[in-house]
Scaffold this active site. Structure first.
Site, mmCIF file in Angstrom:
data_model
loop_
_atom_site.group_PDB
_atom_site.id
_atom_site.type_symbol
_atom_site.label_atom_id
_atom_site.label_comp_id
_atom_site.label_asym_id
_atom_site.label_seq_id
_atom_site.Cartn_x
_atom_site.Cartn_y
_atom_site.Cartn_z
ATOM 1 N N HIS A 1 -2.054 7.373 1.919
ATOM 2 C CA HIS A 1 -1.532 6.060 1.508
ATOM 3 C C HIS A 1 -2.417 4.941 2.068
ATOM 4 O O HIS A 1 -1.974 4.055 2.783
ATOM 5 C CB HIS A 1 -0.111 5.960 2.064
ATOM 6 C CG HIS A 1 0.743 4.843 1.568
ATOM 7 N ND1 HIS A 1 0.382 3.526 1.690
ATOM 8 C CD2 HIS A 1 1.964 4.848 0.988
ATOM 9 C CE1 HIS A 1 1.361 2.778 1.220
ATOM 10 N NE2 HIS A 1 2.326 3.554 0.769
ATOM 11 N N GLU B 1 -3.840 4.582 -3.187
ATOM 12 C CA GLU B 1 -3.388 5.799 -2.525
ATOM 13 C C GLU B 1 -3.711 7.009 -3.399
ATOM 14 O O GLU B 1 -3.557 6.951 -4.615
ATOM 15 C CB GLU B 1 -1.876 5.681 -2.293
ATOM 16 C CG GLU B 1 -1.461 4.351 -1.668
ATOM 17 C CD GLU B 1 0.008 4.007 -1.854
ATOM 18 O OE1 GLU B 1 0.348 2.806 -1.908
ATOM 19 O OE2 GLU B 1 0.812 4.961 -1.964
HETATM 20 O O1 TA6 Z 1 3.157 3.528 -2.070
HETATM 21 C C1 TA6 Z 1 3.829 2.401 -2.462
HETATM 22 C C2 TA6 Z 1 5.201 2.421 -1.814
HETATM 23 O O2 TA6 Z 1 5.935 3.530 -2.196
HETATM 24 C C3 TA6 Z 1 5.919 1.099 -2.101
HETATM 25 O O3 TA6 Z 1 6.971 1.280 -3.000
HETATM 26 C C4 TA6 Z 1 6.363 0.630 -0.733
HETATM 27 O O4 TA6 Z 1 7.615 1.068 -0.415
HETATM 28 C C5 TA6 Z 1 5.288 1.234 0.148
HETATM 29 O O5 TA6 Z 1 5.077 2.501 -0.384
HETATM 30 C C6 TA6 Z 1 5.539 1.231 1.613
HETATM 31 O O6 TA6 Z 1 6.502 2.115 2.000
HETATM 32 P P1 TA6 Z 1 6.935 2.125 3.550
HETATM 33 O O7 TA6 Z 1 7.948 3.223 3.671
HETATM 34 O O8 TA6 Z 1 5.692 2.380 4.361
HETATM 35 O O9 TA6 Z 1 7.503 0.760 3.841
#
Ligand code: TA6
Length: 300
Positions: free
Chosen positions: A168, A272
């Site tokens: 990510h 990601e």
């Molecule tokens: O990868 C994108 C995502 O799924 C967004 O929807 C947002 O929630 C982000 O990840 C961050 O997630 P986190 O759990 O690290 O706050």
């Protein structure tokens, strides 16, 4: 000082001038890696790469100034290792348990061409009982590029070991309004910012001027982040990945995240690489899967 004991077991993996174990933020153990071209930092917590930059250049990875550094929290920024599920899961932490688990350093290698490679293991305790037996390694190689490999093996007899994985990555940009993302034209995606509506990417470049949260599926290609403000492009090359997620929280979401600065959305974008949604993986017994991502940058 509580975590000195957490460092000592791994002290033997230090390589003078290349790999050094330190106490990082929140007293969490951190590894500093120096290559002839670059500098990187990795926390044992989540096997989380929090910094990668070429010498005398702005960082390639973004790390929030408001990030938490605590045993039961995910670090905000760098490269969270998302496994074995992506997104929410009833009664479980968002984005899996790997990013909130202390990994173990198992090997370090000094590379003849002037870099270093480190191998981390996810302890067996992680997910024990909830999941079929599996093993998970994470290999980080630091040269003039940053290469990361998540290697998962189904060590059980369970024929249906299904999981998501995703690196990510958070990238530093000079000004989000001067950024274009290339490489996803024609790809189908789920638009989380629009109720998960299924859409297809039409334009050649993705520009960001509001919240973007898109899961692109069946796409294995390289993505380029064109940064006209820092006059550089970041390449996200990948293998063993059919999904790409592009995320910028923009204003409202930024204000809702306690571990993220209200204006930090202007200096970051997530691109990601993994296998999520309909690209979820199923691994037969004894088989392994490798998710490999290579990050590099070049002048525009
Ligand atoms: O990868 C994108 C995502 O799924 C967004 O929807 C947002 O929630 C982000 O990840 C961050 O997630 P986190 O759990 O690290 O706050």
């Amino acid at each position: 000082m509580a975590h000195v004991n957490a460092i000592e077991p791994f002290r033997r993996f230090e390589i003078p001038g290349r790999v050094t174990l330190l106490e990082g933020n929140g007293d969490l153990p951190k590894i500093e890696v120096k290559s002839d071209w670059s500098h990187a930092e990795i926390y044992l917590h989540g096997a989380h790469v929090t910094d990668f930059r070429l010498n005398n250049q702005p960082p390639i990875l973004f790390l929030s100034q408001c990030s938490r550094f605590a045993g039961n929290q995910a670090i905000r920024g760098g490269v969270p290792v998302i496994f074995p599920w992506f997104g929410p899961r009833e009664g479980e932490p968002m984005h899996g348990f790997a990013r909130q688990t202390g990994w173990e350093l198992h090997e370090t290698t000094s590379l003849p061409e002037g870099g270093a490679s480190l191998r981390f293991t996810l302890p067996d305790v992680a997910g024990a009982g909830m999941w079929s037996q599996f093993s998970a390694y994470f290999v980080v190689t630091v040269t003039d590029k940053l290469t990361m490999e998540l290697i998962v093996t189904n060590t059980s007899r369970d024929p249906q070991f299904c999981f998501d994985n995703c690196l990510h990555s958070y990238f530093t940009v000079g000004d989000i309004t001067k950024v274009a993302v290339r490489g996803l034209k024609g790809a189908a995606y789920l638009d989380k910012a629009d109720g998960y509506a299924q859409k297809t990417e039409e334009p050649d470049e993705i520009l960001v001027s509001s919240e973007v949260d898109r899961t692109y599926m069946d796409t294995a290609g390289t993505v380029e982040i064109i940064d006209r403000s820092l006059t550089r492009k970041i390449l996200v090359e990948k293998e063993g990945s059919n999904s790409t997620v592009v995320w910028n929280p923009w204003i409202a979401k930024s204000q809702q995240m306690p571990d993220f600065g209200n204006d930090e959305y202007k200096q970051m974008i997530c691109v990601e690489s993994g296998n999520v949604a309909r690209n979820k993986l199923t691994l037969p017994p004894g088989r392994s899967h490798v998710l490999k991502v290579t990050l590099s940058s070049a002048p525009l």
